[in-house]
Write a protein that holds these residues in place. Structure first.
Motif, short mmCIF file in Angstrom:
data_model
loop_
_atom_site.label_atom_id
_atom_site.label_comp_id
_atom_site.label_asym_id
_atom_site.label_seq_id
_atom_site.Cartn_x
_atom_site.Cartn_y
_atom_site.Cartn_z
N ASN A 139 1.04 -1.33 0.03
CA ASN A 139 -0.12 -0.06 -0.06
C ASN A 139 1.06 1.00 -0.16
O ASN A 139 0.43 2.21 -0.76
CB ASN A 139 -0.92 -0.12 0.96
CG ASN A 139 -1.92 -0.91 1.07
OD1 ASN A 139 -2.04 -1.65 0.03
ND2 ASN A 139 -2.56 -1.44 2.33
N ASP A 140 1.89 1.09 0.56
CA ASP A 140 2.81 2.61 0.81
C ASP A 140 3.60 2.55 -0.66
O ASP A 140 3.88 3.97 -0.88
CB ASP A 140 4.01 2.44 1.89
CG ASP A 140 3.41 2.23 3.17
OD1 ASP A 140 1.91 2.76 3.35
OD2 ASP A 140 3.93 2.12 4.16
N SER A 141 3.84 1.67 -1.26
CA SER A 141 4.78 2.00 -2.24
C SER A 141 4.36 1.39 -3.68
O SER A 141 5.18 1.46 -4.85
CB SER A 141 6.32 1.17 -1.90
OG SER A 141 6.87 1.67 -0.90
N PHE A 142 3.17 0.65 -3.78
CA PHE A 142 2.63 0.24 -5.08
C PHE A 142 1.32 0.60 -5.14
O PHE A 142 0.47 1.13 -4.06
CB PHE A 142 3.03 -1.08 -5.12
CG PHE A 142 4.16 -1.59 -4.92
CD1 PHE A 142 5.15 -1.86 -6.13
CD2 PHE A 142 5.04 -1.83 -3.75
CE1 PHE A 142 6.48 -2.15 -5.91
CE2 PHE A 142 6.24 -2.27 -3.74
CZ PHE A 142 7.07 -2.20 -4.89
N VAL A 143 0.78 0.60 -6.40
CA VAL A 143 -0.73 0.38 -6.77
C VAL A 143 -0.90 -1.14 -6.95
O VAL A 143 -0.15 -1.79 -7.83
CB VAL A 143 -1.22 1.53 -7.78
CG1 VAL A 143 -2.49 0.93 -8.13
CG2 VAL A 143 -1.08 2.77 -7.32
N SER A 144 -1.85 -1.60 -6.24
CA SER A 144 -2.01 -3.13 -6.36
C SER A 144 -3.30 -3.39 -7.02
O SER A 144 -4.33 -3.24 -6.90
CB SER A 144 -2.12 -3.79 -4.95
OG SER A 144 -0.94 -3.73 -4.29
N ILE A 145 -2.88 -4.20 -8.11
CA ILE A 145 -4.18 -4.67 -9.08
C ILE A 145 -4.36 -6.13 -9.05
O ILE A 145 -3.56 -6.95 -9.22
CB ILE A 145 -4.05 -4.12 -10.52
CG1 ILE A 145 -3.75 -2.65 -10.38
CG2 ILE A 145 -4.99 -4.49 -11.33
CD1 ILE A 145 -3.44 -2.15 -11.96
N LYS A 146 -5.57 -6.67 -8.90
CA LYS A 146 -5.87 -8.10 -8.87
C LYS A 146 -6.80 -8.23 -10.33
O LYS A 146 -7.73 -7.52 -10.55
CB LYS A 146 -6.77 -8.31 -7.58
CG LYS A 146 -7.16 -9.98 -7.63
CD LYS A 146 -5.69 -10.81 -7.75
CE LYS A 146 -5.15 -10.83 -6.21
NZ LYS A 146 -4.25 -11.90 -6.11
N VAL A 147 -6.41 -9.34 -11.07
CA VAL A 147 -7.09 -9.73 -12.38
C VAL A 147 -7.49 -11.26 -12.23
O VAL A 147 -6.61 -11.93 -11.79
CB VAL A 147 -6.15 -9.63 -13.51
CG1 VAL A 147 -6.75 -10.16 -14.76
CG2 VAL A 147 -5.94 -8.12 -13.69
N ASP A 148 -8.60 -11.45 -12.67
CA ASP A 148 -8.98 -13.03 -12.73
C ASP A 148 -8.69 -13.24 -14.27
O ASP A 148 -9.30 -12.78 -15.14
CB ASP A 148 -10.74 -12.93 -12.49
CG ASP A 148 -11.29 -14.38 -12.84
OD1 ASP A 148 -10.58 -14.95 -13.51
OD2 ASP A 148 -12.25 -14.66 -12.32
N ARG A 149 -7.78 -14.16 -14.37
CA ARG A 149 -7.26 -14.39 -15.66
C ARG A 149 -8.45 -15.14 -16.54
O ARG A 149 -8.39 -15.07 -17.80
CB ARG A 149 -6.05 -15.77 -15.72
CG ARG A 149 -6.68 -16.92 -15.09
CD ARG A 149 -5.49 -18.09 -15.47
NE ARG A 149 -5.27 -18.25 -16.68
CZ ARG A 149 -5.96 -19.38 -17.46
NH1 ARG A 149 -6.53 -20.36 -16.89
NH2 ARG A 149 -5.78 -19.73 -18.70
#
Length: 808
Positions: A139-149
């Motif tokens: 959360n501090d250093s990245f933007v996190s994205i989750k994808v359903d393949r």
């Protein structure tokens, strides 16, 4: 397999070398050795790591309290994204909101791709994404994205190609770091949270990537840009000629069959070593090649190919990869003897496997193969079909052992202790235990790879190791009585199993996978008509009439047309869960559905399905066909966030959209006539020419495409034309006869000369068929003609005569 293709390109050799050099100066190097379409076993471990069971022990109990965290994924429909909706990680779904946040904060993106029934995705979630410490780093250093393949195979393809090219393999979960403009920086698959055995853990990796971004950003971004440019060149080949050389069209199947034969396991069946995957396209290729050899008079060679296939099908059906109690197949076997599986059940496996077992039955007339096909289809009917007719995607490998359990375990729903079987089966327990190799100590001991970490101590995965006749004789029973006892035992265990917590059901309805299953249900409705009269099967097979299966196929097709098809634009959507997905359809959706619709029509479905298949082919050509370079791209190319537009060729766990499309085009060209038929053939020839090098040098990676190359070289495809009233019971018998002989180079056309709708269709698309209907119109019978090389046989009007004609 795919990685071999990627790295065969000189361009990608340079890319891989340059990228590894660039990244290794600031990031820990990690080589992912797992092959494509296989689960992600980190650091060269080819079986379950010791930690996976312990990790899942930390998972929330089956009666979870109110969540402490909720992120943006809570508003999504994907079951996989919803599984992560209460992680402390501040997840975003794939989309402009996440990209804009990364640009605004000037930080890299962490992209995590998986699917809801993926065991190692669950492991990484519990270890890392449920950790407050890891969440803070992300959360501090990245933007996190989750994808359903399964929802966004286009996004998955871009970054999986990158990881495969760079490290020689890939798998899920896929973990990739991106620049804010979505260029890949580095990636891998599953990462454990902590450093171990001298290898970096996920927390260390996050710190290293942040440091590299802060200090060597230009180098990273330049490397990512170069990677995408080189991948784009390598994955969008163009045709050098308008068609394949004649020799290659005819020999690709033989080359592939020889390559597969060299990897054949004569002890247990299958092609290749453990872990063993049921790759149905290999079975299809070997059966196709065997048929060609028989036609050429090479009977002994043909029998050799066929015996490899039949022995492999028997091994899979007898093994623990087959769910003997509930029906259907698990994803793959971790050992060489088809015994201990990875327990998830995927829809694409069920559809393809049912089809190859149907082929086994057509060829041998052995009801063992029709039993297994019914077993798969009846499992789907019972457990996987939505009330409206669409067919669900998958069932998870992991589940709770009992209500209120603190953790999920892999295979908990499917495995048995010796004492459980004694208690449930009583006086039949000894017979059942001997038949299915059940032991007090557990039976996962047939291979060193079956259970290397003793996770299944005292547990049994059912497997058949002895001949039915020998076992019946041992217990002084007739084979029929012995089978009845086993069936009743399976029913009792099934009823007990229903009381256990069920594995997670991924209830997405995916167009492409439904297409594969529509094909199987449609074909079963006629192929199973060749079963000996009075054939009865035992549980879990239902003993339904074969015609019932086509109803399932038609309802699934109707669901897609009603819910995922725009009648004005003639375009599909990719998937459905509580409404259509945001993603448009992809090449596989069109190709697999068209194939299923052609099978639906050829096996007795209405002319409306054939009309729709032709309509969908026109849309597919409009959206995906490279009219200058040949072949089909996997996407429409309209989404700027998807950086690669790929021409997929690899026939893996699923066939490639291009391979299926080539066969569809050949089939359509044998149904219609004139310029439309010529156009279909020209498109198919150009498509195959794009992959000339692949067919020549690595045909084992494209077995279904090899079949397509041969099909297009056949001088004249056989046409079976049935003329008769749709209301006639004899039409069904004649359709059964038309499909009772194995011949992939055959098209079945049926026409009701009293239907104005059908006659108008054939007048427009193939007037020869309309003329045959007029000349052979007879209210008292159904007439069949077999046509090839511009001549037709004398008409026949009974199913046995048609079968004899087709068997010549």
């Amino acid at each position: 397999m795919k990685s071999l293709h990627l790295l065969s390109s000189p361009i990608l050799h340079r890319f891989a070398s340059r990228s590894i050099t660039t990244l290794s100066s600031s990031l820990p190097r990690r080589r992912i050795i797992v092959r494509t379409n296989r689960p992600s076993f980190p650091f060269a471990i080819l079986s379950r790591p010791v930690s996976s069971g312990k990790v899942l022990a930390m998972a929330s109990s089956s009666s979870a309290a109110s969540p402490k965290h909720t992120n943006r994924l809570a508003a999504e429909h994907s079951p996989y994204l919803l599984q992560h909706a209460h992680n402390p990680v501040d997840w975003y779904p794939w989309g402009e909101e996440a990209f804009e946040e990364a640009r605004k904060r000037d930080v890299p993106i962490f992209l995590s791709i998986g699917y809801s029934t993926c065991h190692w995705c669950h492991v990484m979630e519990v270890e890392s994404f449920e950790s407050e410490e890891v969440a803070k780093l992300l959360n501090d250093s990245f933007v996190s994205i989750k994808v359903d393949r399964e929802e966004r195979p286009d996004v998955d393809k871009v970054y999986m190609s990158f990881v495969q090219a760079l490290y020689g393999g890939g798998g899920w979960p896929l973990s990739v770091f991106l620049s804010p403009d979505l260029k890949p920086l580095m990636g891998g698959t599953y990462f454990p949270p902590n450093d171990n055995y001298g290898r970096p853990g996920f927390k260390t990796l996050l710190k290293k990537v942040k440091d590299a971004w802060d200090t060597k950003r230009d180098v990273l971004v330049k490397s990512g840009t170069y990677a995408i440019e080189e991948l784009s060149k390598a994955l969008s080949a163009t045709a050098g000629n308008d068609k394949l050389p004649d020799g290659l069209s005819r020999t690709a199947v033989t080359i592939c069959a020889k390559q597969l034969s060299r990897s054949y396991d004569s002890k247990y069946g299958g092609f290749g070593s453990a872990p063993k995957f049921p790759r149905p396209v290999e079975i299809q290729l070997m059966l196709y090649h065997s048929k060609k050899l028989k036609e050429a008079g090479k009977t002994s060679e043909a029998d050799e190919d066929q015996s490899m296939v039949l022995f492999s099908l028997q091994g899979m059906a007898n093994g623990g990869m087959h769910d003997h109690v509930g029906g259907g197949f698990h994803r793959y076997s971790v050992d060489e003897c088809w015994h201990v599986p990875h327990f998830e059940k995927m829809l694409y496996d069920q559809g393809q496997l049912a089809n190859v077992y149907l082929d086994g039955f057509i060829i041998t007339k052995d009801v063992m193969y029709s039993y297994v096909a019914r077993d798969v289809l009846d499992y789907l009917r019972r457990d996987m079909i939505a009330p409206e007719g669409g067919i669900y995607s998958a069932e998870d490998a992991d589940s709770f052992e009992f209500e209120g359990a603190k953790r999920k375990k892999e295979g908990a729903f499917y495995i048995w202790t010796n004492d459980e079987i004694d208690e449930v089966l009583g006086e039949d327990a000894d017979l059942f235990k001997e038949h299915y190799y059940v032991k007090k100590s557990g039976n996962c001991d047939l291979s060193s790879m079956s259970d290397p970490h003793n996770e299944f101590a005292g547990k049994n995965v059912l497997i058949e190791r002895n001949e039915m006749s020998a076992m019946a004789s041992k217990f002084s029973l007739s084979i029929e009585k012995y089978q009845e006892i086993l069936g009743e035992c399976r029913r009792k265990l099934f009823d007990v199993r229903l009381k256990r917590p069920k594995p997670h059901l991924d209830d997405k309805i995916i167009v492409s996978w439904n297409g594969l299953v529509i094909s199987a249900f449609a074909r079963a409705s006629k192929i199973l008509g060749a079963e000996p009269e009075g054939t009865k099967y035992c549980f879990p097979v239902v003993n339904s009439q074969p015609e019932e299966y086509i109803d399932v196929a038609e309802k699934a097709a109707l669901f897609i047309r009603t819910n995922l098809y725009d009648e004005q634009s003639h375009r599909l959507q990719h998937s459905y869960r509580k409404g259509p997905s945001k993603a448009p359809a992809f090449l596989d959706d069109y190709a697999f559905l068209i194939s299923g619709l052609l099978d639906l029509y050829e096996n007795g479905g209405g002319i409306n399905w054939l009309k729709w298949a032709i309509e969908l082919q026109e849309t597919q050509d409009e959206l995906y066909l490279d009219r200058e370079g040949g072949a089909y791209f996997n996407t429409e190319g309209q989404d700027p966030s998807v950086l690669l537009r790929v021409k997929e060729d690899h026939d893996g766990a699923e066939p490639s959209g291009n391979s299926v499309s080539a066969i569809n085009l050949v089939r359509l060209a044998s149904i219609v006539a004139g310029e439309k038929a010529n156009s279909y053939l020209t498109t198919a020839q150009r498509l195959l020419a794009v992959f000339e090098l692949r067919l020549k040098e690595l045909s084992v990676a494209v077995p279904l495409m090899c079949c397509a190359a041969d099909m297009i070289s056949v001088p004249s495809r056989k046409q079976v034309v049935l003329v008769g009233s749709k209301s006639s019971a004899e039409l069904n018998n004649m359709l059964c006869g038309a499909h009772s002989v194995y011949d992939p180079n055959k098209t079945v056309i049926h026409i009701d000369p009293w239907s104005s709708d059908e006659m108008e269709f054939w007048e427009e698309y193939n007037s020869n068929v309309a003329e045959m209907a007029k000349r052979n119109r007879d209210s008292d019978k159904v007439v069949a003609l077999v046509c090839q090389h511009f001549t037709c046989s004398p008409p026949v009007s009974d199913s046995p005569s048609l079968t004899r004609l087709l068997s010549k």
